[in-house]
Design a protein around this motif. Structure first.
Motif, short mmCIF file in Angstrom:
data_model
loop_
_atom_site.label_atom_id
_atom_site.label_comp_id
_atom_site.label_asym_id
_atom_site.label_seq_id
_atom_site.Cartn_x
_atom_site.Cartn_y
_atom_site.Cartn_z
N PRO A 1 -1.97 3.10 26.06
CA PRO A 1 -3.00 3.38 27.08
C PRO A 1 -3.13 4.86 27.42
CG PRO A 1 -1.57 1.57 27.77
CD PRO A 1 -0.92 2.21 26.59
N PHE A 2 -2.12 5.65 27.12
CA PHE A 2 -2.15 7.07 27.47
C PHE A 2 -2.79 7.93 26.38
CE2 PHE A 2 1.37 5.31 29.94
CZ PHE A 2 1.12 5.83 31.20
N GLY B 1 -7.42 1.19 21.19
CA GLY B 1 -6.25 0.77 21.95
C GLY B 1 -5.75 -0.62 21.58
N VAL B 2 -6.66 -1.59 21.50
CA VAL B 2 -6.25 -2.97 21.20
C VAL B 2 -5.65 -3.05 19.80
CG1 VAL B 2 -7.07 -5.33 20.87
CG2 VAL B 2 -7.94 -3.96 22.77
N ASP C 1 -4.18 4.26 38.86
CA ASP C 1 -5.58 3.84 38.90
C ASP C 1 -6.01 3.21 37.56
OD1 ASP C 1 -7.97 3.41 40.19
OD2 ASP C 1 -8.85 5.30 39.54
N ASP C 2 -5.06 2.55 36.91
CA ASP C 2 -5.34 1.95 35.60
C ASP C 2 -4.30 0.84 35.38
OD1 ASP C 2 -5.83 1.21 33.01
OD2 ASP C 2 -5.64 3.20 32.14
N LEU C 3 -4.78 -0.40 35.26
CA LEU C 3 -3.86 -1.53 35.10
C LEU C 3 -3.08 -1.43 33.79
CD1 LEU C 3 -2.81 -4.25 36.14
CD2 LEU C 3 -4.78 -5.36 35.04
N ALA C 4 -3.71 -0.98 32.73
CA ALA C 4 -3.03 -0.87 31.43
C ALA C 4 -1.86 0.10 31.51
CB ALA C 4 -4.02 -0.43 30.36
N ARG C 5 -2.02 1.21 32.22
CA ARG C 5 -0.93 2.18 32.35
C ARG C 5 0.19 1.64 33.23
NH1 ARG C 5 -3.56 8.30 32.46
NH2 ARG C 5 -4.74 8.06 30.48
N TYR D 1 1.12 -1.53 33.26
CA TYR D 1 1.90 -2.35 32.33
C TYR D 1 2.68 -1.48 31.34
CZ TYR D 1 -0.07 -6.87 33.72
OH TYR D 1 -0.39 -8.01 34.41
N ALA D 2 2.11 -0.32 30.99
CA ALA D 2 2.79 0.57 30.05
C ALA D 2 4.13 1.05 30.60
CB ALA D 2 1.90 1.77 29.73
N VAL D 3 4.21 1.29 31.90
CA VAL D 3 5.47 1.70 32.52
C VAL D 3 6.51 0.58 32.38
CG1 VAL D 3 6.59 2.33 34.70
CG2 VAL D 3 4.32 3.26 34.14
#
Length: 509
Positions: free
Chosen positions: A104-105, A112-113, A181-185, A187-189
């Motif tokens: 995501p970053f 991305g997918v 401010d990003d749901l994907a990021r 989850y990335a954490v």
């Protein structure tokens, strides 16, 4: 000597050191798995904009990756350095998880997918190869007499840690979303934390000694290595059981959360709490089953835990008649308690019985073949379950009981619903039928020390009764909830040892 070279003689000090590092690696690996799978994997995919097809593909990667067991067997047999192969492939797998977390970053727009799916594929397949060499390695490290209790303690501690981490991660997603401010990021954490656990566990494995593998016959063709487990009459029975049971668990398990969320209408927080109840029960019963498996046999434990899971599947349709009613929540609590008891038994002993039946020096081929058969069944199970659920989506079978005070007065009849099957209910029924077949296949397996199911149930029921109904007060009652009264087993040793001795002298029927 280089860290990856096997040792000729494994003394007690080396074994003790190895068991310690294996224990901590188990905590790390299980924590990584829980933070990557479950609700987090589809959540990350959805946040990246994945379609339903991609989400289904990601869900099937874990069982599909078991196909890598076949080339992994040949690789282990050829190279013979199980520690090196485990560390290299586990490390590469977990570095792929780091790459997936950074998608995501840094992924270019529109990729991305695709990149996330690619990295997750590498993660699962690398882990499958590492698992093949690890299974053979651990058989030569853990003493057979204490394998059940050791793996049970390892699994119980890992489950407790994983449950705590997954619960914390689940509730932290919203806060991380506000930060980035990003749901994907967000989850990335979570994925980065999971990768950190996994890489640390890989480092721990470098401290575990590896006994030298038994030399393979020089003129032996690689195909004979793969065929030998199938030709082993008793192990072939285990392969049938593993495939049937894997099919049962995966086909039903894929729809539990969907059923509770959509059919019953429970919020996600309620689903998480029920899952936590099941995991807490898991932690308690890992030690119960582990000690019983050491005293009796793995098959004796499976002979009780397998039908308990089938009972769970047959109970699920009664949570709706045909909609949510007063007994829905009590039944769900009962289902998750029974599920925690049964899954603790077969998660521990299904792997242990394969370890026990695999000949020493040939564990790689035997365990790899067992994992391959289970993975193949698990790959097709959710697809077939989805087809059954779709076919019966608008169909229903219902049974009602009618009561009339006067048979001449039709309007006064009171209808009492007794059974209502629709949609996913048929998936659970089909899974239960396959589970009964798996139970039958289990009965055909021969394992030394197996005793009757009633003897095992007596020990479990005695443990639970003493945990809940001890007269020593609340403090003692809570203590007994976390410590199985193993002295009960010693009391029954004399009665069961004669049975085992007679079976040993008489041989298999």
């Amino acid at each position: 000597m280089a860290w990856y070279l096997p040792i000729t003689q494994l003394d007690d000090a080396d074994r003790k050191k190895g068991l310690k590092y294996l224990f901590y690696d188990g905590l790390c690996s299980h924590a990584m798995a829980l933070l990557v799978t479950g609700a987090f994997l589809p959540g990350m995919a959805l946040a990246l904009g994945a379609s339903n097809f991609v989400i289904g593909l990601l869900a099937s990667l874990a069982p599909i990756s078991q196909m890598a067991q076949i080339p992994a067997i040949l690789l282990v047999e050829k190279i013979g350095l199980r520690k090196l192969l485990t560390v290299v492939f586990a490390g590469a797998s977990r570095l792929s998880l780091v790459a997936a977390a950074f998608t995501p970053f840094f992924a270019p727009e529109g990729t991305g997918v695709f990149l996330f799916t690619l990295f997750m594929m590498l993660f699962f397949f690398g882990g499958s190869v590492a698992g093949c060499s690890w299974n053979s390695w651990i058989k030569d490290i853990v003493p057979e007499k204490t394998m059940g209790s050791y793996l049970a303690s390892r699994l119980a501690a890992a489950t407790a840690l994983g449950a705590t981490l997954s619960l914390a991660a689940g509730f932290s997603v919203d806060g991380l979303t506000n930060i980035y401010d990003d749901l994907a990021r967000a989850y990335a954490v979570i994925f980065l934390i999971a990768a950190g656990f996994g890489l640390y566990g890989t480092g721990l494995l470098t401290h575990v000694p590896e006994p030298r593998m038994a030399a393979r016959e020089a003129d032996r063709h690689w195909l004979s290595t793969l065929i030998e487990p199938v030709q082993d009459h008793n192990f072939r029975k285990l392969l049938f059981f593993s495939a049937a049971w894997s099919f049962t668990v995966i086909m039903s398990g894929a729809f539990f959360a969907v059923y509770m969320l959509k059919r019953i209408g429970i919020p996600m927080s309620g689903v998480i709490l029920l899952a936590l109840l099941s995991q807490v029960t898991n932690v308690y019963f890992f030690k119960v089953w582990g000690r019983i498996a050491d005293h009796f046999s793995n098959k004796s434990v499976l002979a009780v835990s397998v039908p308990l899971y089938v009972l769970l599947l047959l109970t699920y349709p009664f949570t709706t008649l045909p909609e949510r009613y007063s007994l829905t929540i009590p039944l769900l609590i009962f289902i998750h308690l029974v599920g925690g008891i049964s899954t603790a038994g077969f998660n521990l002993c299904a792997a242990n019985i394969a370890l026990k039946l695999a000949p020493r020096g040939k564990a790689t081929a035997y365990l790899g073949t067992n994992a391959f058969c289970a993975g193949l069944a698990a790959t097709i199970a959710p697809v077939i379950g989805g087809l059954i659920g779709s076919f019966f989506a608008i169909k229903e079978i219902s049974i009602n009981i009618f009561y009339r005070k006067d048979i001449a007065e039709m309007a006064d009849a009171v209808a009492i619903p007794a059974l209502s099957l629709r949609g996913i209910d048929f998936v659970f029924c089909a899974s239960a039928m396959m589970g009964l077949y798996a139970w039958h296949r289990l009965s055909l397996i021969e394992e030394a020390g197996t005793v009757s199911e009633s003897e095992v149930r007596d020990q479990v029921f005695a443990s639970v009764r003493n945990s809940f109904f001890t007269p020593s007060g609340l403090n003692m009652g809570m203590r007994r909830m976390t410590a199985f009264p193993y002295e009960i087993l010693r009391k029954t040793t004399r009665s069961t040892s004669s049975t085992i001795n007679r079976m040993t002298r008489r041989g298999p029927d």
